[in-house]
Structures are given as C-alpha cells and as structure tokens.
Design a protein around this motif. Sequence first.
Motif, PDB file in Angstrom:
ATOM      1  N   ARG A 378       1.954  -1.127  -0.228  1.00  0.00           N
ATOM      2  CA  ARG A 378       0.899  -2.125  -0.436  1.00  0.00           C
ATOM      3  C   ARG A 378       0.867  -3.156   0.684  1.00  0.00           C
ATOM      4  N   ALA A 379       2.034  -3.627   1.097  1.00  0.00           N
ATOM      5  CA  ALA A 379       2.084  -4.687   2.106  1.00  0.00           C
ATOM      6  C   ALA A 379       1.606  -4.215   3.472  1.00  0.00           C
ATOM      7  N   SER A 380       1.532  -2.903   3.687  1.00  0.00           N
ATOM      8  CA  SER A 380       1.134  -2.382   4.995  1.00  0.00           C
ATOM      9  C   SER A 380      -0.380  -2.278   5.154  1.00  0.00           C
ATOM     10  N   LEU A 381      -1.134  -2.548   4.093  1.00  0.00           N
ATOM     11  CA  LEU A 381      -2.589  -2.427   4.144  1.00  0.00           C
ATOM     12  C   LEU A 381      -3.245  -3.798   4.160  1.00  0.00           C
ATOM     13  N   ALA A 382      -4.145  -3.980   5.125  1.00  0.00           N
ATOM     14  CA  ALA A 382      -4.945  -5.208   5.141  1.00  0.00           C
ATOM     15  C   ALA A 382      -6.029  -5.099   4.077  1.00  0.00           C
ATOM     16  N   GLU A 383      -6.482  -6.232   3.550  1.00  0.00           N
ATOM     17  CA  GLU A 383      -7.523  -6.211   2.518  1.00  0.00           C
ATOM     18  C   GLU A 383      -8.812  -6.791   3.076  1.00  0.00           C
ATOM     19  N   PRO A 384      -9.933  -6.233   2.604  1.00  0.00           N
ATOM     20  CA  PRO A 384     -10.039  -5.013   1.792  1.00  0.00           C
ATOM     21  C   PRO A 384      -9.823  -3.783   2.665  1.00  0.00           C
ATOM     22  N   PHE A 385      -9.602  -2.647   2.014  1.00  0.00           N
ATOM     23  CA  PHE A 385      -9.370  -1.411   2.755  1.00  0.00           C
ATOM     24  C   PHE A 385     -10.170  -0.285   2.119  1.00  0.00           C
ATOM     25  N   THR A 386     -10.318   0.787   2.874  1.00  0.00           N
ATOM     26  CA  THR A 386     -11.030   1.968   2.399  1.00  0.00           C
ATOM     27  C   THR A 386     -10.053   3.141   2.256  1.00  0.00           C
ATOM     28  N   ALA A 387     -10.528   4.200   1.642  1.00  0.00           N
ATOM     29  CA  ALA A 387      -9.688   5.408   1.547  1.00  0.00           C
ATOM     30  C   ALA A 387      -9.347   5.919   2.945  1.00  0.00           C
ATOM     31  N   ARG A 388     -10.271   5.770   3.878  1.00  0.00           N
ATOM     32  CA  ARG A 388     -10.002   6.224   5.243  1.00  0.00           C
ATOM     33  C   ARG A 388      -8.868   5.426   5.880  1.00  0.00           C
ATOM     34  N   ASP A 389      -8.789   4.152   5.566  1.00  0.00           N
ATOM     35  CA  ASP A 389      -7.695   3.332   6.097  1.00  0.00           C
ATOM     36  C   ASP A 389      -6.339   3.841   5.623  1.00  0.00           C
ATOM     37  N   VAL A 390      -6.326   4.507   4.470  1.00  0.00           N
ATOM     38  CA  VAL A 390      -5.065   5.035   3.927  1.00  0.00           C
ATOM     39  C   VAL A 390      -4.706   6.342   4.613  1.00  0.00           C
ATOM     40  N   TYR A 391      -5.621   7.312   4.579  1.00  0.00           N
ATOM     41  CA  TYR A 391      -5.196   8.633   5.059  1.00  0.00           C
ATOM     42  C   TYR A 391      -5.112   8.714   6.579  1.00  0.00           C
ATOM     43  N   ARG A 392      -5.777   7.827   7.315  1.00  0.00           N
ATOM     44  CA  ARG A 392      -5.668   7.872   8.777  1.00  0.00           C
ATOM     45  C   ARG A 392      -4.299   7.403   9.273  1.00  0.00           C
ATOM     46  N   ARG A 393      -3.492   6.781   8.397  1.00  0.00           N
ATOM     47  CA  ARG A 393      -2.133   6.388   8.769  1.00  0.00           C
ATOM     48  C   ARG A 393      -1.141   7.555   8.665  1.00  0.00           C
ATOM     49  N   CYS A 394      -1.599   8.670   8.064  1.00  0.00           N
ATOM     50  CA  CYS A 394      -0.788   9.888   7.974  1.00  0.00           C
ATOM     51  C   CYS A 394       0.533   9.655   7.230  1.00  0.00           C
ATOM     52  N   TRP A 395       0.485   8.831   6.209  1.00  0.00           N
ATOM     53  CA  TRP A 395       1.674   8.645   5.382  1.00  0.00           C
ATOM     54  C   TRP A 395       1.957   9.920   4.598  1.00  0.00           C
ATOM     55  N   SER A 396       3.213  10.234   4.422  1.00  0.00           N
ATOM     56  CA  SER A 396       3.594  11.430   3.681  1.00  0.00           C
ATOM     57  C   SER A 396       3.040  11.364   2.260  1.00  0.00           C
ATOM     58  N   GLY A 397       2.361  12.428   1.843  1.00  0.00           N
ATOM     59  CA  GLY A 397       1.775  12.485   0.518  1.00  0.00           C
ATOM     60  C   GLY A 397       0.407  11.850   0.418  1.00  0.00           C
ATOM     61  N   LEU A 398      -0.044  11.195   1.503  1.00  0.00           N
ATOM     62  CA  LEU A 398      -1.355  10.520   1.497  1.00  0.00           C
ATOM     63  C   LEU A 398      -2.104  10.813   2.791  1.00  0.00           C
ATOM     64  N   ALA A 399      -1.829  11.939   3.402  1.00  0.00           N
ATOM     65  CA  ALA A 399      -2.301  12.201   4.754  1.00  0.00           C
ATOM     66  C   ALA A 399      -3.668  12.876   4.817  1.00  0.00           C
ATOM     67  N   ASP A 400      -4.319  13.090   3.680  1.00  0.00           N
ATOM     68  CA  ASP A 400      -5.664  13.669   3.705  1.00  0.00           C
ATOM     69  C   ASP A 400      -6.545  12.902   2.743  1.00  0.00           C
ATOM     70  N   ALA A 401      -7.836  13.061   2.929  1.00  0.00           N
ATOM     71  CA  ALA A 401      -8.792  12.264   2.154  1.00  0.00           C
ATOM     72  C   ALA A 401      -8.654  12.514   0.655  1.00  0.00           C
ATOM     73  N   GLU A 402      -8.474  13.749   0.256  1.00  0.00           N
ATOM     74  CA  GLU A 402      -8.396  14.071  -1.171  1.00  0.00           C
ATOM     75  C   GLU A 402      -7.208  13.394  -1.836  1.00  0.00           C
ATOM     76  N   SER A 403      -6.024  13.419  -1.174  1.00  0.00           N
ATOM     77  CA  SER A 403      -4.831  12.793  -1.752  1.00  0.00           C
ATOM     78  C   SER A 403      -4.997  11.274  -1.834  1.00  0.00           C
ATOM     79  N   ALA A 404      -5.548  10.686  -0.762  1.00  0.00           N
ATOM     80  CA  ALA A 404      -5.728   9.234  -0.752  1.00  0.00           C
ATOM     81  C   ALA A 404      -6.712   8.788  -1.826  1.00  0.00           C
ATOM     82  N   GLU A 405      -7.819   9.482  -1.961  1.00  0.00           N
ATOM     83  CA  GLU A 405      -8.828   9.109  -2.954  1.00  0.00           C
ATOM     84  C   GLU A 405      -8.305   9.285  -4.374  1.00  0.00           C
ATOM     85  N   ALA A 406      -7.532  10.358  -4.615  1.00  0.00           N
ATOM     86  CA  ALA A 406      -6.953  10.560  -5.949  1.00  0.00           C
ATOM     87  C   ALA A 406      -5.981   9.443  -6.293  1.00  0.00           C
TER      88      ALA A 406
END
Length: 437
Positions: A378-406
Amino acid sequence: MIGLAGAIGRCIGLRLKRNEWWIERPLLWGCVIGRPSSGKSPALAPTRRMLDRLAGDERNAYEAAMREHGARVLVAEATRANAKDVIRKAIKKGDHTAAQAEANAAMVEDDAPTEPRIVANDATVEKLGELLNENPRGLVQFRDELAGWLASLDREGREGDRAFWLECWNGSGSYTVDRIGRGTIRIDACAMSILGGMQPGKLAEYVRGAVRGGFADDGLIQRFQLAVYPDMPAGWRYTDREVDPRATEQTMATFRRLRALEPASIGAEQPDGCDVPFLRFDDEAQDLFVEWMTGHMAHLRAGEEPPWLESHLAKYPALVGRLALVLHLADGHGGPVRADTLARALNWCEYLTGHARRIYAPAADGGLTGAHLLLRRRASLAEPFTARDVYRRCWSGLADAESAEAAIDVLVEYQHLHAMPPAPGVGRPSVTYAWRA
C-alpha cells in the motif's frame, strides 16, 4: 524421494496392470515452495550432497578408465607403427595376405569412455540430448530457483523446449532435435527428474497461466506432483544438532546400492519389445491398486474438482506406481511390489493432495491472494492510482492486468479501497482508486 529416483533412473520400471503394457519409470518432479529465506535451500542440500557424492564416485571411476584408455591408445599407436614396418616387408616379399592380416590386427578400435553424469543444472536442450545419450539412465535437473528455468521456457526461440520437457516426464519416448550448425541429435529416451525451490508469487503466475488456458496450459505445472508448500512455523527456536554419521552413511549406502542396481538380480522381466526391465505388483497389491484407482477416477469423473486440479490429480495413478517402485527398491526388496509398500505410496498421494490444493489456490480465489499482496504494498502506491499503476510495476502475483484488477475488486468489496469516477478529458477515461482511512 526425487534423489532416490534419480539414483535409480530408468533402468527399471513397474508394470501397473496385469495384462496391458502400462509401465512407469521412477522419474519424479517436485519442488519446495516458500518465501525467500524460508529455508528452502538448506532443506534441499542433503539430497544434493548425496547425488554429488554419487557423481564423485562415478567421476573417479571415469578418470581411472580414461587413464587405462590412454595407455591402450599408446600401445595401439606403437602397434600401428610397428605394423607399418611388417607390412612393408611383407609387400616386398609379395605376401599381400600377410600384409592385410597385419593391417587388420593393428586397426583396433578403442572408443574413449563417456563421462558419467547424474545432475544437470543449466543446459540447453541440445546439450541435454548429448548428455542423455551418454547417460541412458537419465539425469536430475537441480535448480535452487526453478522460476528462472520456467521463465527460460517462455523466451523467444525456445518454444520447442517445453515439448522436450513434457517428453522427459514420461521417460519412454525418443526425441529428435534438428538444428542448423549442430545437425540432428536423436535422443533415444528423454528421462529427467526435476528438483528445486520456488517462491509462492512466481509459482502463482505460472499456475494462473495453466488455469486460464493458452500456451501455459500444457500440463507442465501438473507434472510437479511432489511439489510441497509447507506452512512456516509459528515460532522459531535455535538448533545446532550434531550430524549422525551412522545415519548419513546408511543413507549413502542406499543411494550407492540403487545406483548399482542390476534389474535381473531382483527378478525383473524384460520381454521382447520392452524398453526397460520391470517388476509387477503381487496379487494383493494389484487388487488394492485397482480398488484405489476405481474410486479415484470415479471421484474425478464426478466433476467435483476444478478442471486444473482434476488434470493434476489425474496423473496420480502414474505417481502411485513411481512412488511404490522407489519405496520398494529403497527398502532393499526384490520381486513383486507388496501391498504394504503400495499403501505407503497411496499415503504419500493423500499428503500431496493437500499441498496441490494450496498451490492452485491463488489461481482460483477470485483475487483474494492478490488483494493481500496489494495491501502489503500500500505504501508504495501514490494516490489516486489505477489498475495500470499496479501491474506496470511487475510485482509478483500482480504483474498482469487481470490479476491487478481482480485484487482491486476484492479490496473495493471489503472497503479497503473506494473507486473514484473517471475525470472528463481527452482519451479513454480510467477509474482511479484511493485507500480508505
């Protein structure tokens, strides 16, 4: 178990039916799953040491054989040099028969011994083909981090490698590699066991690929049937136990005995047309196997399991045979495999089923695992953020749009996040999210 299977190799199999030619060879794939620094490598180290000691024994024998070969080569060279003089004299006398006989006697073929291998770490398919032809009992692929190996199978230009590894699990089929520059390599039998470690997040990405279908849905992940995903202990206690040398040597003696196994000496059969000698179940064990398999397959056909887990469990009959054979041979038994040994193999499968359910859970939990991962970041994300902001960081388990959106949907549902309407403007509007206090 994988180390013992690697010591045995495909020199022997187990026939699972009385009449049909269903023979399983002791090839096992597995890994230890855990977070970084959770102790995976220390858990794998004893097996690696045993296999390395076996390899050391065979390397010493190979070096001795090479010295003997070198001596024979020197003798052969001297013999050929001497033969030239004898041949010239025979020809001068007109005795061509004697000259030909001397030439034939001097042309002694003495192929150099091939270097034995048990473990391979990082080799191309082409090189593995050469190693497997020189070591027909098969090899053990040992990788401390299997995620790197799995990632290599997805690289451009390596598409055919997956097909090769799928063949390696069976240990019975031949495989031909055609390459410009290297020519054609025919592998008589692809036979590989695999052992290593993996982090949960990286494994989850591959499991999701198998669940969703597509390129990764080819049964590769389902072949890792000895994969275990243990819980971390709630507490921690410092330990420094003395190694038991007697237990270590007894274990090493078992590895050496299995490596030197001669199938004929324990009653293995090898009819014409069969690629390996095999043992059978005794009558009681055969009846137990039929009873278990009937119930197991009826459960799978009932449709109570998700398709991906059904595919995994459908390979358990083969796994039961392989485990039973390894246990039977490790205990020093010969002849038919007994019912008590088969029962131990069935207990192994029951134990592994729980781990399999945990391994496949991240792909079937509707984003719950991803939600936990996102909360921790949580602390690594600036607010507000989008799903793209999550998966473009390539975090393990969140590295694609479907996983991030779910994951985001779960956090919105449980009111950790709230969705903000898209702002009007040029281009495609994106929903943004902010954390609730």
